[in-house]
Write a protein that holds these residues in place. Structure first.
Motif, mmCIF file in Angstrom:
data_model
loop_
_atom_site.group_PDB
_atom_site.id
_atom_site.type_symbol
_atom_site.label_atom_id
_atom_site.label_comp_id
_atom_site.label_asym_id
_atom_site.label_seq_id
_atom_site.Cartn_x
_atom_site.Cartn_y
_atom_site.Cartn_z
ATOM 1 N N TYR A 1 43.478 37.596 36.226
ATOM 2 C CA TYR A 1 42.252 36.522 36.499
ATOM 3 C C TYR A 1 41.482 37.025 37.858
ATOM 4 O O TYR A 1 40.368 36.999 37.701
ATOM 5 C CB TYR A 1 43.208 35.284 37.247
ATOM 6 N N CYS A 2 41.986 37.847 38.642
ATOM 7 C CA CYS A 2 41.213 38.483 39.810
ATOM 8 C C CYS A 2 40.156 39.372 39.032
ATOM 9 O O CYS A 2 38.899 39.337 39.612
ATOM 10 C CB CYS A 2 42.067 39.155 40.595
ATOM 11 N N THR A 3 40.586 40.035 38.106
ATOM 12 C CA THR A 3 39.717 41.074 37.439
ATOM 13 C C THR A 3 38.484 40.321 36.680
ATOM 14 O O THR A 3 37.396 40.548 37.045
ATOM 15 C CB THR A 3 40.717 41.957 36.526
ATOM 16 N N THR B 1 37.584 36.399 42.960
ATOM 17 C CA THR B 1 38.535 35.795 43.662
ATOM 18 C C THR B 1 37.884 34.754 44.658
ATOM 19 O O THR B 1 38.660 34.250 45.670
ATOM 20 C CB THR B 1 39.080 36.951 44.830
ATOM 21 N N ILE C 1 40.125 31.596 44.826
ATOM 22 C CA ILE C 1 41.475 31.921 45.071
ATOM 23 C C ILE C 1 41.875 32.343 46.699
ATOM 24 O O ILE C 1 41.154 33.373 47.165
ATOM 25 C CB ILE C 1 42.144 32.976 44.260
ATOM 26 N N VAL D 1 47.786 34.876 46.675
ATOM 27 C CA VAL D 1 48.506 35.102 45.315
ATOM 28 C C VAL D 1 49.844 35.440 45.608
ATOM 29 O O VAL D 1 50.112 35.912 46.794
ATOM 30 C CB VAL D 1 47.897 36.126 44.506
ATOM 31 N N GLU E 1 43.751 47.844 38.234
ATOM 32 C CA GLU E 1 43.273 46.459 38.949
ATOM 33 C C GLU E 1 43.585 46.075 39.961
ATOM 34 O O GLU E 1 43.370 44.966 40.406
ATOM 35 C CB GLU E 1 43.456 45.405 37.591
ATOM 36 N N ASN F 1 41.345 44.707 42.839
ATOM 37 C CA ASN F 1 40.697 43.529 42.676
ATOM 38 C C ASN F 1 41.474 42.448 43.357
ATOM 39 O O ASN F 1 40.871 41.236 43.390
ATOM 40 C CB ASN F 1 40.540 43.101 41.078
ATOM 41 N N VAL F 2 42.790 42.467 43.726
ATOM 42 C CA VAL F 2 43.425 41.586 44.594
ATOM 43 C C VAL F 2 43.156 41.801 46.021
ATOM 44 O O VAL F 2 43.984 42.472 46.705
ATOM 45 C CB VAL F 2 45.091 41.692 44.013
ATOM 46 N N THR F 3 42.174 41.022 46.486
ATOM 47 C CA THR F 3 41.667 41.535 47.690
ATOM 48 C C THR F 3 42.206 40.219 48.912
ATOM 49 O O THR F 3 42.131 40.582 49.936
ATOM 50 C CB THR F 3 40.111 41.321 47.764
ATOM 51 N N CYS G 1 48.397 38.685 49.696
ATOM 52 C CA CYS G 1 49.520 38.731 48.422
ATOM 53 C C CYS G 1 50.829 38.958 49.097
ATOM 54 O O CYS G 1 50.976 39.727 49.582
ATOM 55 C CB CYS G 1 48.958 39.770 47.690
#
Length: 277
Positions: free
Chosen positions: A106-108, A112, A115, A118, A212, A215-217, A220
């Motif tokens: 989803y982040c990719t 974000t 969001i 996560v 990927e 991409n989670v910035t 988390c």
């Protein structure tokens, strides 16, 4: 309740439960279960003052059972449809096991901006399979055995699968879950679409999310059991924590794959503290 995703090749009705008010928290279940696997977390999230949405992945639970669309790009599009149609903002995504893949993809694919946080719980992220540059992964021969068993005796395979889910042994004492819990999980898994069960297994077994992770910035939370026999911690939690810069990593001592049941109180505290932070 249902929402319909008409943006893919086949119309898909996605079943979801929606409880509480406040900031939305979406719970994404693992393979091969349904939203019901979140029973011990839903009440805790709502009680803590959040809106909790738990849905059934296509092919599982009460959602539609299309023939195709079990790749992570399509599964992430289903998640996006839920967020869009429910007009959700400032969302927290929580993925268990296979569900971690939807979180990262989803982040990719969708970014974000909407969001806020996560969480990856017993997640397959970033890579399940053993490779030359991932020596701690699950050997391909074992993954092939799983896929073969699903094709030849799916319900028989699932009967024993959940023992490994909870590190259950056939003994009168010492287990962290009841026999009834195993039977409950088997009933949920056995009634999933056979096609979805196999194709979704291919997705979590074959997809490499390492490119990927950047991409989670957003913040988390990563929680993984050190006794996980389904997704070994060295190929998942350890690598996810290293690859996701803004992460908070908790190794749960003695935790099996299904720690959302066996260690529910410890997990719920970590999750609520993370939501409140």
């Amino acid at each position: 309740m249902f929402i319909t995703n008409n943006s893919t090749d086949e119309l898909v009705d996605l079943y979801f439960k929606d409880y509480g008010f406040g900031q939305p928290v979406i719970l994404i279940h693992g393979w091969p279960l349904s939203h019901k696997s979140w029973e011990q977390q839903i009440w805790a999230v709502v009680q803590a003052g959040y809106r909790c949405i738990a849905y059934d992945r296509r092919g599982f639970g009460s959602s539609s059972e299309p023939w195709s669309g079990y790749d992570y790009t399509t599964l992430a599009a289903d998640l996006h449809e839920i967020i869009t149609q429910l007009e959700l903002k400032d969302v927290v995504l929580v993925g268990f096991s296979m569900g971690g893949g939807e979180v990262v993809r989803y982040c990719t694919d969708f970014g974000t901006e909407n969001i806020s946080k996560v969480a990856l719980i017993s997640s397959i992220i970033p890579l399940v399979a053993q490779k030359a540059d991932n020596p701690n992964g699950v050997p391909q021969s074992k993954l092939d055995t799983i896929l073969d068993a699903l094709e030849t005796d799916r319900v028989g395979f699932l009967k024993d699968f959940h023992k490994n889910f909870y590190n259950y042994v056939d003994a009168p004492l010492g287990n962290m879950v009841s026999k009834a819990q195993l039977d409950y999980d088997w009933s949920i898994a056995a009634h999933a679409s056979p096609r979805a069960t196999i194709q979704a297994a291919r997705a979590w077994a074959e997809t490499d999310f390492r490119p990927e992770l950047g991409n989670v910035t957003m913040p988390c939370l990563i929680v993984h059991g050190d006794e996980d026999q389904i997704v070994p911690i060295k190929t998942s939690g350890d690598q996810a924590a290293e690859g996701i810069e803004n992460s908070e990593y908790h190794m749960m001592k003695g935790g099996p794959h299904g720690l959302n049941i066996t260690h529910k109180h410890e997990l719920n505290k970590l999750l609520i503290d993370f939501l409140n932070s």
